[in-house]
Design a protein around this motif. Structure first.
Motif, PDB file in Angstrom:
ATOM      1  N   VAL A 237       3.548   6.963   5.720  1.00 55.23           N
ATOM      2  CA  VAL A 237       3.635   6.630   4.000  1.00 55.23           C
ATOM      3  C   VAL A 237       2.709   5.453   3.806  1.00 55.23           C
ATOM      4  O   VAL A 237       2.436   4.541   4.526  1.00 55.23           O
ATOM      5  CB  VAL A 237       5.078   6.025   4.110  1.00 55.23           C
ATOM      6  CG1 VAL A 237       5.422   5.307   2.624  1.00 55.23           C
ATOM      7  CG2 VAL A 237       6.288   6.886   4.671  1.00 55.23           C
ATOM      8  N   ASP A 238       1.897   5.805   2.824  1.00 57.15           N
ATOM      9  CA  ASP A 238       1.232   4.954   2.148  1.00 57.15           C
ATOM     10  C   ASP A 238       1.447   4.295   0.923  1.00 57.15           C
ATOM     11  O   ASP A 238       2.534   5.159   0.008  1.00 57.15           O
ATOM     12  CB  ASP A 238      -0.250   5.484   2.220  1.00 57.15           C
ATOM     13  CG  ASP A 238      -0.782   5.775   3.462  1.00 57.15           C
ATOM     14  OD1 ASP A 238      -0.735   4.972   4.473  1.00 57.15           O
ATOM     15  OD2 ASP A 238      -1.255   7.116   3.593  1.00 57.15           O
ATOM     16  N   VAL A 239       0.723   3.545   0.117  1.00 54.00           N
ATOM     17  CA  VAL A 239       0.931   2.981  -1.062  1.00 54.00           C
ATOM     18  C   VAL A 239      -0.115   3.370  -2.253  1.00 54.00           C
ATOM     19  O   VAL A 239      -1.415   3.615  -1.550  1.00 54.00           O
ATOM     20  CB  VAL A 239       0.831   1.639  -1.293  1.00 54.00           C
ATOM     21  CG1 VAL A 239       0.875   1.076  -2.878  1.00 54.00           C
ATOM     22  CG2 VAL A 239       1.975   1.008  -0.635  1.00 54.00           C
ATOM     23  N   GLY A 240       0.046   4.418  -2.928  1.00 53.80           N
ATOM     24  CA  GLY A 240      -0.918   5.132  -3.715  1.00 53.80           C
ATOM     25  C   GLY A 240      -1.631   4.337  -4.883  1.00 53.80           C
ATOM     26  O   GLY A 240      -0.886   3.453  -5.424  1.00 53.80           O
ATOM     27  N   ASN A 241      -3.067   4.322  -4.927  1.00 46.68           N
ATOM     28  CA  ASN A 241      -3.737   3.510  -5.989  1.00 46.68           C
ATOM     29  C   ASN A 241      -4.522   4.667  -6.832  1.00 46.68           C
ATOM     30  O   ASN A 241      -5.212   5.545  -6.243  1.00 46.68           O
ATOM     31  CB  ASN A 241      -4.752   2.534  -5.370  1.00 46.68           C
ATOM     32  CG  ASN A 241      -5.401   1.692  -6.335  1.00 46.68           C
ATOM     33  OD1 ASN A 241      -4.761   0.745  -6.952  1.00 46.68           O
ATOM     34  ND2 ASN A 241      -6.540   2.000  -6.644  1.00 46.68           N
ATOM     35  N   LEU A 242      -4.411   4.431  -8.110  1.00 42.47           N
ATOM     36  CA  LEU A 242      -4.994   5.361  -9.025  1.00 42.47           C
ATOM     37  C   LEU A 242      -5.890   4.844 -10.001  1.00 42.47           C
ATOM     38  O   LEU A 242      -5.268   3.963 -10.813  1.00 42.47           O
ATOM     39  CB  LEU A 242      -4.130   6.577  -9.789  1.00 42.47           C
ATOM     40  CG  LEU A 242      -4.512   7.583 -10.400  1.00 42.47           C
ATOM     41  CD1 LEU A 242      -5.148   8.660  -9.398  1.00 42.47           C
ATOM     42  CD2 LEU A 242      -3.436   8.263 -11.159  1.00 42.47           C
ATOM     43  N   SER A 243      -7.247   4.865  -9.941  1.00 43.55           N
ATOM     44  CA  SER A 243      -8.222   4.404 -11.145  1.00 43.55           C
ATOM     45  C   SER A 243      -8.356   5.297 -12.170  1.00 43.55           C
ATOM     46  O   SER A 243      -8.678   6.363 -11.707  1.00 43.55           O
ATOM     47  CB  SER A 243      -9.382   3.919 -10.542  1.00 43.55           C
ATOM     48  OG  SER A 243      -9.372   3.065  -9.293  1.00 43.55           O
TER      49      SER A 243
ATOM     50  N   THR B 124      -7.648  -4.242   1.743  1.00 46.80           N
ATOM     51  CA  THR B 124      -6.495  -5.050   1.243  1.00 46.80           C
ATOM     52  C   THR B 124      -6.425  -5.192  -0.398  1.00 46.80           C
ATOM     53  O   THR B 124      -7.467  -4.393  -1.021  1.00 46.80           O
ATOM     54  CB  THR B 124      -6.904  -6.412   1.794  1.00 46.80           C
ATOM     55  OG1 THR B 124      -7.947  -7.148   0.965  1.00 46.80           O
ATOM     56  CG2 THR B 124      -7.073  -6.508   3.199  1.00 46.80           C
ATOM     57  N   PRO B 125      -5.458  -5.623  -0.872  1.00 47.27           N
ATOM     58  CA  PRO B 125      -3.949  -5.910  -0.059  1.00 47.27           C
ATOM     59  C   PRO B 125      -3.323  -4.873   0.520  1.00 47.27           C
ATOM     60  O   PRO B 125      -3.688  -3.691  -0.194  1.00 47.27           O
ATOM     61  CB  PRO B 125      -3.395  -6.637  -1.244  1.00 47.27           C
ATOM     62  CG  PRO B 125      -3.895  -6.042  -2.794  1.00 47.27           C
ATOM     63  CD  PRO B 125      -5.080  -5.730  -2.203  1.00 47.27           C
ATOM     64  N   MET B 126      -2.167  -4.894   1.037  1.00 49.82           N
ATOM     65  CA  MET B 126      -1.359  -4.098   1.370  1.00 49.82           C
ATOM     66  C   MET B 126       0.266  -4.747   1.162  1.00 49.82           C
ATOM     67  O   MET B 126       0.547  -5.815   0.582  1.00 49.82           O
ATOM     68  CB  MET B 126      -1.488  -3.785   2.845  1.00 49.82           C
ATOM     69  CG  MET B 126      -1.068  -4.759   3.960  1.00 49.82           C
ATOM     70  SD  MET B 126      -2.729  -5.963   4.061  1.00 49.82           S
ATOM     71  CE  MET B 126      -3.805  -4.851   5.049  1.00 49.82           C
ATOM     72  N   LYS B 127       1.275  -3.673   1.696  1.00 47.38           N
ATOM     73  CA  LYS B 127       2.430  -4.337   1.330  1.00 47.38           C
ATOM     74  C   LYS B 127       3.175  -4.226   2.622  1.00 47.38           C
ATOM     75  O   LYS B 127       2.681  -3.557   3.708  1.00 47.38           O
ATOM     76  CB  LYS B 127       3.337  -3.086   0.580  1.00 47.38           C
ATOM     77  CG  LYS B 127       2.854  -2.948  -1.062  1.00 47.38           C
ATOM     78  CD  LYS B 127       3.863  -2.182  -1.876  1.00 47.38           C
ATOM     79  CE  LYS B 127       3.454  -2.401  -3.151  1.00 47.38           C
ATOM     80  NZ  LYS B 127       4.458  -1.505  -4.029  1.00 47.38           N
ATOM     81  N   TYR B 128       4.179  -5.002   2.714  1.00 45.69           N
ATOM     82  CA  TYR B 128       4.936  -5.243   3.958  1.00 45.69           C
ATOM     83  C   TYR B 128       6.584  -4.565   3.789  1.00 45.69           C
ATOM     84  O   TYR B 128       7.057  -5.289   2.813  1.00 45.69           O
ATOM     85  CB  TYR B 128       4.653  -6.435   4.698  1.00 45.69           C
ATOM     86  CG  TYR B 128       3.325  -6.765   5.140  1.00 45.69           C
ATOM     87  CD1 TYR B 128       3.037  -6.329   6.492  1.00 45.69           C
ATOM     88  CD2 TYR B 128       2.578  -7.579   4.437  1.00 45.69           C
ATOM     89  CE1 TYR B 128       1.804  -6.409   6.971  1.00 45.69           C
ATOM     90  CE2 TYR B 128       1.025  -7.670   5.017  1.00 45.69           C
ATOM     91  CZ  TYR B 128       0.867  -7.091   6.089  1.00 45.69           C
ATOM     92  OH  TYR B 128      -0.353  -7.246   6.543  1.00 45.69           O
TER      93      TYR B 128
ATOM     94  N   ALA C 125       5.727  -6.440  -2.522  1.00 44.68           N
ATOM     95  CA  ALA C 125       4.362  -7.003  -3.361  1.00 44.68           C
ATOM     96  C   ALA C 125       3.192  -6.951  -2.379  1.00 44.68           C
ATOM     97  O   ALA C 125       3.298  -6.886  -1.501  1.00 44.68           O
ATOM     98  CB  ALA C 125       4.925  -8.408  -3.692  1.00 44.68           C
ATOM     99  N   LEU C 126       2.111  -6.553  -3.293  1.00 45.72           N
ATOM    100  CA  LEU C 126       0.777  -6.386  -2.651  1.00 45.72           C
ATOM    101  C   LEU C 126       0.188  -7.934  -2.159  1.00 45.72           C
ATOM    102  O   LEU C 126       0.573  -8.878  -2.915  1.00 45.72           O
ATOM    103  CB  LEU C 126      -0.179  -5.928  -3.626  1.00 45.72           C
ATOM    104  CG  LEU C 126      -0.175  -4.464  -3.917  1.00 45.72           C
ATOM    105  CD1 LEU C 126      -0.983  -3.997  -5.190  1.00 45.72           C
ATOM    106  CD2 LEU C 126      -0.616  -3.431  -2.754  1.00 45.72           C
ATOM    107  N   THR C 127       0.007  -7.909  -0.845  1.00 45.51           N
ATOM    108  CA  THR C 127      -0.528  -9.313  -0.326  1.00 45.51           C
ATOM    109  C   THR C 127      -1.540  -9.108   0.638  1.00 45.51           C
ATOM    110  O   THR C 127      -1.766  -7.622   1.074  1.00 45.51           O
ATOM    111  CB  THR C 127       0.483 -10.184  -0.064  1.00 45.51           C
ATOM    112  OG1 THR C 127       0.059 -11.331   0.449  1.00 45.51           O
ATOM    113  CG2 THR C 127       1.259  -9.537   1.350  1.00 45.51           C
TER     114      THR C 127
END
Length: 419
Positions: free
Chosen positions: A321-327, A279-283, A226-228
């Motif tokens: 490894v990153d979490v991808g965000n696409l607008s 931010t946010p990021m994931k753990y 979860a993003l936090t």
């Protein structure tokens, strides 16, 4: 009969680096198998390749018997005394962060032409964060994880489906994997947390309010995938625990947990803008068994567990490894443009290789399938796009060129991303 778990990947890394003039530093969470790798598997390799036993010098700094050797004034003269001729000597030193002035001591040993130095350590702050700087460019790090699913299956007596359930419940700490009953596994995980990890972190960082840090661990355990961010976490503390903890203190605690290799942070990356989002990021937890022990094995929902396992596997294989965000902008019901954020679970990079990966436990409907591949269809590059699921019979490509693969094929075949 004692079962020996092979750690061929890590052993190969050590063998490849033999006699390279650098200090080989095996880092990783405590009890993940670093000592066994160094002092059993690698030592066996040295003996089999013709090294005399008296040219292999061992020291475990975490044993009470060796407590006096944590003093560099005692250890360094002793170490020099062991070198009696011009032949090559191999120093295998365990939990080296407990040795005072260890950087100077190790550099001193490595400076001798006939000394090849190998060490293990369980703390990122002392070891992995600044290895290149600390050791003046002489440190060579091998980061070790608990057992991967494929390593776990080499000692699991059963099929891969039952093995998967066991693995996502109790994790891959070798000591736990080899325990005979579920009760033993649960007791070991709880004890490891209390007596090893928490105790280490508290002692090392002189934490006064242990309860606060344990509560943070519980919150992070409940929110894998979860993003936090520290401010969000602070609000949770306030509403649930009526706590006055600050975001700064939370940030500090998270650093301590990362330094002990208990958790790892995955940052968000803006795919179109090609930049990181603050931010946010994931753990993610380095071991699912430890994560589950924190929440008394209550929230072991397989969706998040699978995501955590995939993250760890990618890291074990050496990917960043990153979490991808696409607008994206789409037309709303009234025809007006609406801005939306789509997420790609993982963007992984290694050299020139790059993959976009979605973790989707079940793809039961066409609707769910469309939802998972939607971000992929909006990414304008030619890097491979993969959906990992539990119910794909065998790997295949969709009409859009997206690779569909089941989680077992992904985890059990080292080159699975190349399919």
């Amino acid at each position: 009969m004692d079962i020996e778990i092979k750690r061929d990947y890590y052993l190969e890394q050590l063998v490849k680096r033999k006699n390279n003039g650098l200090i080989k530093i095996v880092t990783g969470i405590r009890r993940c198998g670093k000592s066994f790798l160094l002092r059993t598997l690698f030592k066996k390799h040295l003996l089999e390749s013709g090294v005399c036993e008296d040219h292999i010098i061992e020291m475990a700094f975490d044993l009470f018997d060796n407590i006096e050797f944590r003093d560099p004034q005692k250890f360094y003269p002793w170490a020099k005394e062991q070198v009696k001729d011009e032949n090559k000597y191999y120093f295998l030193l365990d939990e080296v962060q407990l040795l005072g002035e260890f950087v100077s001591v190790l550099n001193g040993l490595a400076d001798r032409k006939n000394c090849d130095v190998y060490v293990t350590g369980s703390n990122a702050k002392f070891l992995s964060r600044d290895i290149a700087t600390e050791f003046g460019g002489r440190g060579d790090e091998i980061h070790m994880y608990p057992l991967s699913f494929s390593e776990f299956m080499t000692v699991y007596d059963g099929n891969r489906y039952d093995g998967w359930n066991e693995y996502i419940t109790f994790g891959g700490i070798p000591l736990v994997v080899l325990a005979e009953s579920d009760e033993q596994k649960i007791t070991l995980l709880n004890n490891l947390f209390k007596e090893t990890y928490i105790s280490d972190i508290v002692k090392r960082n002189k934490i006064r309010n242990i309860g606060e840090m344990e509560t943070l661990l519980d919150i992070l355990s409940s929110a894998i995938g979860a993003l936090t961010n520290p401010n969000k976490l602070q609000n949770t503390f306030r509403s649930v625990n009526k706590s006055k903890i600050t975001a700064t203190t939370i940030t500090k605690y998270i650093e301590y947990l990362e330094d002990a290799f208990l958790i790892e942070e995955a940052r968000r990356y803006d795919i179109k803008g090609k930049s990181y989002i603050g931010t946010p990021m994931k753990y993610y937890f380095m071991d699912l068994g430890l994560r589950n022990a924190r929440i008394n094995f209550r929230q072991t929902e397989v969706t998040h567990s699978m995501e955590n396992v995939i993250y760890n596997e990618l890291r074990m294989r050496g990917y960043s490894v990153d979490v991808g965000n696409l607008s994206i902008v789409e037309s709303g019901k009234d025809g007006k443009p609406v801005k939306k954020q789509l997420e790609v679970d993982f963007i992984c990079n290694k050299g020139s290789k790059k993959y976009y990966i979605q973790s989707a436990y079940m793809l039961g409907t066409e609707e769910k399938m469309a939802q998972e591949i939607r971000p992929f269809l909006r990414i304008n590059d030619s890097f491979k796009k993969i959906v990992i699921t539990s119910n794909t019979p065998k790997p295949f490509y969709t009409e859009e060129g997206i690779l569909m693969m089941n989680v077992y094929d992904f985890l059990l075949k080292q080159d699975s991303l190349e399919f």
